[in-house]
Design an enzyme around this catalytic site. Sequence first.
Site, PDB file in Angstrom:
ATOM      1  N   THR B 191      54.273 -26.507  25.045  1.00 35.89           N
ATOM      2  CA  THR B 191      54.218 -25.568  23.864  1.00 35.89           C
ATOM      3  C   THR B 191      56.156 -25.021  23.208  1.00 35.89           C
ATOM      4  O   THR B 191      56.071 -24.772  24.017  1.00 35.89           O
ATOM      5  CB  THR B 191      53.739 -23.932  22.539  1.00 35.89           C
ATOM      6  N   GLU B 338      47.756 -26.137  20.287  1.00 36.62           N
ATOM      7  CA  GLU B 338      46.366 -25.115  21.709  1.00 36.62           C
ATOM      8  C   GLU B 338      45.375 -25.872  21.002  1.00 36.62           C
ATOM      9  O   GLU B 338      43.736 -25.656  21.000  1.00 36.62           O
ATOM     10  CB  GLU B 338      46.695 -24.009  21.343  1.00 36.62           C
ATOM     11  N   LYS B 448      58.175 -11.676   2.607  1.00 35.73           N
ATOM     12  CA  LYS B 448      57.654 -10.521   0.914  1.00 35.73           C
ATOM     13  C   LYS B 448      58.663  -9.821   0.413  1.00 35.73           C
ATOM     14  O   LYS B 448      59.745  -9.412   1.098  1.00 35.73           O
ATOM     15  CB  LYS B 448      57.358  -9.251   2.411  1.00 35.73           C
ATOM     16  N   TRP B 453      53.516 -12.297  -2.338  1.00 41.04           N
ATOM     17  CA  TRP B 453      54.032 -12.513  -0.384  1.00 41.04           C
ATOM     18  C   TRP B 453      55.203 -13.617  -1.128  1.00 41.04           C
ATOM     19  O   TRP B 453      54.110 -14.370  -2.504  1.00 41.04           O
ATOM     20  CB  TRP B 453      52.904 -13.449   0.304  1.00 41.04           C
TER      21      TRP B 453
END
Lengths: 552, 552
Positions: B191, B338, B448, B453
């Site tokens: 990754t 993954e 934030k 959010w």
Amino acid sequence: MTHSEQHLLQPTPSAYTYPLLIKQLLLNSMSLHGDQEITYRGDMRYTYRDFNRRIAQLANTLTALDVRAGTTVAVMDWDSHRYLESYFGIPMMGATMFTVNVRLSPAQILYTLADADTEVLLVHTDFLPVIEQIRDQLPLLRHIVVLSDDGKLPEHKLALAGEYEALMAQAGTQYEFPELDENTKAVTFYTTGTTGDPKGVCYSHRHIVLHAMATALSVCSPGGSQRLSTADVYMPITPMFHVLGWGFPYITIMLGLRTVLPGRYLPEVLLKLRETEKVTFSHCVPTILQMLVSGAEKTGQDLSGWKVIIGGSALPPGLCEAALAKGMDVFAGYGMSETGPVVSLALTPARGAPATHADDLKLRCSTGRPSLMVDFRVVDEEMRDVPRDGVSRGEIVLRSPSLTPLYFKKPEASEELWRGGYLHTQDIAVMYPDGVVQIVDRLKDVIKTGGEWVSSIEVEGLITQVPGVQEAAVIGVPDAKWGERPMAFVVAAGDVDAKAVREHLLSHVQAKRLSAYAVPELERILFVGEIPKTSVGKVNKKQLRVDAPQAA
Amino acid sequence: MTHSEQHLLQPTPSAYTYPLLIKQLLLNSMSLHGDQEITYRGDMRYTYRDFNRRIAQLANTLTALDVRAGTTVAVMDWDSHRYLESYFGIPMMGATMFTVNVRLSPAQILYTLADADTEVLLVHTDFLPVIEQIRDQLPLLRHIVVLSDDGKLPEHKLALAGEYEALMAQAGTQYEFPELDENTKAVTFYTTGTTGDPKGVCYSHRHIVLHAMATALSVCSPGGSQRLSTADVYMPITPMFHVLGWGFPYITIMLGLRTVLPGRYLPEVLLKLRETEKVTFSHCVPTILQMLVSGAEKTGQDLSGWKVIIGGSALPPGLCEAALAKGMDVFAGYGMSETGPVVSLALTPARGAPATHADDLKLRCSTGRPSLMVDFRVVDEEMRDVPRDGVSRGEIVLRSPSLTPLYFKKPEASEELWRGGYLHTQDIAVMYPDGVVQIVDRLKDVIKTGGEWVSSIEVEGLITQVPGVQEAAVIGVPDAKWGERPMAFVVAAGDVDAKAVREHLLSHVQAKRLSAYAVPELERILFVGEIPKTSVGKVNKKQLRVDAPQAA
């Protein structure tokens, strides 16, 4: 740690190792198609969400009847929503669903219920008389649940656990289906061979999931001729007790299709449902197809847009033509009780689509091309692949992720089925250079005449092309000079006689498409009122051999 | 026999239990599509039959270099027929194929080659200079095989086992590929996270086969919008070193598609190949799509009939519109290194197809619907499913048959990935009532501000719709009053300024489609020449956070 273990992926302890389980076939459907509809005969309708809830209710119902991991729960029903609920609910609990062939004799049903160690039975009211006859010979059977279309019970002497809907109404709507080993036995049913006792075939969760995925993909992917998609409407016309409805209920529920369960197979009901419910995808045996086509011919109904896989026995070219003329998109599929079942499909792909109507017909009526993941071989007696020349004959032997690993409690028959590590189908076939397979006969139905092999299926196919012929069956009969000679049994639908049949066959001999020794003598072409069938609608050649006039 | 064992199907000794192996993906292709074509850059052409023979030659070549079960064989190449041969030949031997990310720095390549225990390396001439730099730090590396497009070798100081084609020419064309355990490690790669050392992801044969089947079926089956069939022509435009080309080379070879391997990704070469080779199916990241659309706009080339799955990062609506305008059929897919990778696809099904262009665009640019067999949840911090209301946010967690069970040699990171038995994606999403998922941010990229959010991706998508804007990236920057405030980096392609961007965003606030606090202040809308990218073409937000003017 041994050397070989080093190369296996050992997951981190928290990682979820994903066994292939029937419950996973519902994941996508329930997330995306919860409002999709399932109907029983056009009367009862509910959504996939209802279906999912009822699967939990069924599991709770059966738990209350002390059904545990490994318990055999038998089902005797016509194609219904209750059957579909059983397809999922019973194996998802870890129990084994036994789909009883309701067309067998009471003695055979008794044999199979006992052999399968049946402890609980779900039985439609129509079959209560059969169970009454044999109940006292089934000591392992603990509970009988009745499936009733109208909620009423006919007169009977049985001790019952209750009626299905009444029990379901009392059951909770939540059930935590366990994480099973994917090799857990999920279903069992019995082959309806024409010789010997019925033999129990078994499939695990893994077999069923992989059959669903590989078969769906094999039907979905051929280019330019996509035969199955989430936009289709599905109606089974192969009984759900017969080789799991060829696996299609699992496939179509996985894909989230609208589903029409027709109950009993009455041609007029099937044709009406196909119209009112806009059915586009089905599967059936040639005998049913014949009834559908005849029915539609009588009413003038157009059957365009109805894709129908034909299996169970060969699709006769004459019948295929009649179905195409009614607008149906019919094509053959091949498989057996022991093979999942589907292992090949006679689909037209975009690349190499047949150029002529005759070639198209030939492909549609062929055994088809092997499905994905199937190691499909045609081999001689020494297990060598025969040439792919369309002429060399051999037996079809198979490996795939979806074959039965055994016959239940029959180790010798199991070993015979699997000798050499391949499943032996006993079907004799040729393979063409493009990979299309054509079965020419059953190993036991091949006619050996004067040292040559004659394919009974090939001769049958040609006879059905004669105008006025509805159906034909050909067997080998003893002959002093030739060892065996072919004999044809013909059902007429119009004006036809033995001479016309023989002349048609001889025209194929002249065109070098048939060997002269394959043509029955005039006196061995017999017209009959009907051809005997087995309980699943296949021609009963064993019976024909008994019936055949010895003098002929 | 224990109680639980009783319910498992124990096959008869002769029965072939069918492990899921990469070699089985070739069964159907080789039987039915042996004359199908594979081309490298339109120059080299051969058939699937040749491909199959060369897989055996590769296995013999590697056997001669003492590659055994479990040996790691690394590949560094552009997308080529040699890479495709490695995809099959290396794991089919029982060895592990390591697909090296050639865009990493030499130090990172060294790290990954060493971490993966690489013993044999197949390396394209273009990457020999990198290997020269690090060769002496790879004591486990025994053999280097050179992949050369012209058969010539550039100057170098390495000890080589030979050139690929020369070695292949000496190798036998038969190889008996072993019957492996399906959990055998087949491939590994790293990754390319923006923090910490690269982490090795591993997949077994079973993972790869099930990903191929489930993903193919998920692309093939949606009704009326079939995106993949055997009639398609495939060209990967996601590097084969990047998450196995998103698994598609395995899928398209399984289905028997004509395959075009483009080598390096030069937009003019890709556009030319798409035209000359009649490519109909591809996949790429938005950055490449942008290059393809721009290139076609320059030349006036029409891209009709080209189905392209967009992944790696979100498909911006503005770019999607531009691609649709060129005739492309683009839609998003979602997954990670993954996860196999594909776990959802933004396909339009026939049922519930979007009624308006705006809805169609929204669906195409969404995270999509979960693929078959994927247990796809959006959950809060207590692992409870958030309401499917299109508003409630949660993390995407997954189970599927194709997820990596671990990070290689990283037990703690593996446990963190799999905490609670679900794979944690760190992607924050909402789910709509119809099951469509929309990622709103990465867990670490959420802004934030004042206790609320803000989704950086949402703001980026809106900015790309402003005329004259080519690309946008939004990050959170520290703010004394609000904690964090959004800051936008914009690449202009035409006449546009910060005021126009802000006005566009404010119009969405007025229409109640965006919260007021999500709109950056004028001085926090910065025009830049380019946006930094990671080695796989994703926006490098870590770099942007470093680059961000602190005073703004």
